[in-house]
Design a protein around this motif. Sequence first.
Motif, short mmCIF file in Angstrom:
data_model
loop_
_atom_site.label_atom_id
_atom_site.label_comp_id
_atom_site.label_asym_id
_atom_site.label_seq_id
_atom_site.Cartn_x
_atom_site.Cartn_y
_atom_site.Cartn_z
N GLY A 1 0.79 -1.22 0.00
CA GLY A 1 0.00 0.00 0.00
C GLY A 1 0.83 1.28 0.00
O GLY A 1 0.28 2.37 -0.12
N LYS A 2 2.14 1.15 0.13
CA LYS A 2 3.03 2.32 0.17
C LYS A 2 3.75 2.47 -1.16
O LYS A 2 4.14 1.48 -1.79
CB LYS A 2 4.04 2.20 1.30
N THR A 3 3.97 3.71 -1.58
CA THR A 3 4.66 3.97 -2.83
C THR A 3 6.17 3.89 -2.63
O THR A 3 6.68 4.13 -1.53
CB THR A 3 4.30 5.36 -3.39
N ARG A 4 6.86 3.57 -3.70
CA ARG A 4 8.32 3.51 -3.64
C ARG A 4 8.93 4.89 -3.40
O ARG A 4 9.96 5.02 -2.73
CB ARG A 4 8.87 2.92 -4.93
N ASN A 5 8.32 5.93 -3.96
CA ASN A 5 8.86 7.28 -3.77
C ASN A 5 8.92 7.64 -2.29
O ASN A 5 9.90 8.20 -1.81
CB ASN A 5 8.01 8.30 -4.52
N LYS A 6 7.85 7.31 -1.56
CA LYS A 6 7.82 7.60 -0.13
C LYS A 6 8.89 6.79 0.60
O LYS A 6 9.58 7.32 1.49
CB LYS A 6 6.42 7.25 0.42
#
Length: 947
Positions: free
Chosen positions: A769-774
């Motif tokens: 559910g988390k983006t790679r950018n974050k």
Amino acid sequence: MAIIKIILRKMLNNRWLTISLFLGLLITVSLVSSIPTYTSSVLQKLLVGELEDYQVEQQAYPGEFTYSVNFSKDDAIDRLTTLETIEGFNRDLIDDTELPKVTNVTILSTSPQRVRLQGELQEKSARILSLSNIEEHITITDGELPSESKVEDVYEALIPEKSLLDRDMVIGKTLTIGEGESQFQVKPVGTFIVKDTNDPYWTLAPNSYSEDFIIAEALFKNDLLESNEALLKTGKFMTAFDYRAFKSTDIPKLLNLERRVNVEISEMMETIILVDLKAQDILSSYQQKGAQLKTMLWSLNVPILVMLAIYIYMVSRLIVRRQLNEMAVLASRGAKRTQILFIYFIEIAILGLLAFVIGPYIGLQFTKLLGATNGFLEFVDRTALPIKILPESYLYGLLAVFAAILMVMIPVYIASNQSIVHHKQNNENMVSSFKWYTLLFDLLLVGVAIYGLFSFQKRQEALATLTQGKDVNIDPILFFLPALFIIGLGLFILRIYPFVLKVIYRLGEKFWSISLYSSFLQVSRSAKQYQFLMLFLIMTIGIGMYSTSAARTINHNLEEQILYQNGADITLDVRWKSNQIMSGSQAMVNESMQEAEETAETEDFKETIYTEPPFEPFAQVEGVEQATKVFKKQPVKVEAQGNSLFSTELIGIEPKNFGQTAWFKSSLLPHHWYHYLNLLAKEPSSVLISKSVSSSLGVKTGDYLTIGWDGSDTAEFVVYGIIEYWPTFNPIAKTEEDNNPTLIVANLPFVQNAMGLEPYQVWLKTDPGKTRNKLYETMKQAELPVKSIEDVQPKLIELKNSAFLLGLNGTLTLGFLISLIITFIGFLLYWILTIQSRTLQYGIYRAMGISIRKLVVMLVWEQILTSGIACLLGVVIGGITSRLFVPFFQLSFDSQTIVPPFQVMVDPDDMWRIYLFVGFMLIVGLSILVVLLRKIKIHQAIKLGED
């Protein structure tokens, strides 16, 4: 004109049949015309992407085209005149490409000349240069731009800032260039830096001109060379094309530039020509990729095109059957066969012309659908493909129209030679004798498919060693043979199906209800009537099942290969501090090379001591679910039973964390892989060994191994298990010694305590559910000592965006959806016309006292015995075809990269989609037929002269 009115009236009277036929034509033309459009679009997108990658990796502009000419090799030419001729040729050469330009430059240069500053001869010689339009690409840092004419008999020049240090001079000092009568004066009046370091104008870095003097182009040509043309040595012509505008049709023109330059300039003079097209290798490979992609798209669409051909033929047969009376009457009244054929030809030609005009634009929408696929029957909102209708699209559409006209005219030609007498006689004897030799034809199709399959297997296995490491290239035969197999096996079963029905009918003749009794008789006696519909349904469902299985299998196996090779979602190489001397200029700034070498020699005798960075910050990164330490060492020496291995790979893990972090397919091992991790957890000195280690050393479970490597202590381990696969380990790859790779998995804490502390990798399992950018931003803020990152997500994205998978998923998805639509329309059309043609029969049933309810039951049984059985056969034959043919897709891949092993996949969701479609089709079809049945009026059905 009268014929046109007759044709239009006939089309209106049979409007539903005409619309159905037109729909088949339209979809056929749209599908065929979309192939060149899609091929061109996807190749352009991927070409631009690859060129962008080239620019980032090579730090060079991929659209650059450069060639250099040496004027000093031919003393017989007039150098100024030849230069003007070449400049004109260069303008024509670039204009002929019809490609937009980012920039261009002509660099003219003299031969190296001696330089004197204030009468003192300098060691470094110099060239006088001119760079066209240089003022637009530089910023003056000191002084000014040089004059375009001589000032007090002195040539004003530009120099890079570095020149001042190299020549130990200042701006404004006059230098003497050349010897004897060829001497002239040059005065630097300005220094410069480039405006944009990424400007493709600079084919060479500005500092490469630090020993040269740059004067105005007009002054160089009109003055310096006019007075002494022998000074001109080289001319370099560079054009930077906008590579983002490259299309597949531009590739031949770009690749032909080198040939044109060599041919044209060689005719002008004898010289050395150096030509450089930065993207030449990429462009050359894309011509081959384009041919492969087009072949693959055609092969993928062959089954769908065959199905459309059957649909068009079926509809045309229905039209002919409906109009047999009319055709027979015309023939009986003296109409020639050619006249009847001409009437129908004009009708289909009108429909074909409309399909030809409209089809390519619908093909554009098909192309958009193809470009939006992210998997089989999966769509994403990605950047649209740069689509455009090509002349080739209309050519393919026209060929499709001609083929469709031929398919329609076949039943017309067969029926056009019947008089009214022949037609009535044929109606009286609908049940024809069974021809046994037709079974041979069906079995021949099946035999050809199976023979072709085994021939393909042998050929591919023979070529396997020659294609290792190359791009995936699916052989078209893997889609042609299954279609042949499905048609052949389907026809064979349909030939014997009436006899099976008769046997079942005879077994329960005394027990069947009226509805079932009537259905058995109708289907068994009119098998030929239902054969086309049943074959159509078998083909649609069978090919649909094969396509879904092929797409899922290829997608799933390629994705699993990436996940297996990476080991986890993210693997990190971590920077460790040690007592080793830093390499490179950072460690040598204040030391001479001699001192550095002496220090390095001394350090070789010292033990390397590492300082382990904190591990907890990695596990605490936002978006990370689990983290683990993974120590990988190769080569490692292993000894046991008097035997040794010298290039084994050692993987040290923490069993619990490793099991929660790494990606692994449990079916690869005899037991769940957690079982093997539990074995490691029981005993610190335990290890898991690969089968290759076991066979090479002759060890088994319970035996002991001694392990060590250069710079480490040796330690003894006990074998607790034997494995064939482990995350990142490829057991089938070939080593330099041509042996299978060997692997040992050990407990990391024991390895560190017994053999020494060395850098390990950090593997991360991420939160979906988390983006790679974050995640990366959090890692950057935490200042984690990361040297390199291997992330599985961009690899999967690159895979899904590849031309191969885009074409495969898009084409199979589009074909599957088209087949469902066409099947549904063909199914409804067939049964509606069948009900209408049997109005008299149902009217008689009603007059005999059979209720509507019993007629509906009769219709339901008839549907089950035809459409239902055909759908069931489609599922069974499709499953058999998938099991037989899909495994051979692995022969199209590099045999050394198929880890985990190739596995045929059947997604239950796809099966449910097919079942739901079949159920929906049967329910809707029955509902419509029941409504039509209820509308039948007895007094209309039974009337004098009806039949």
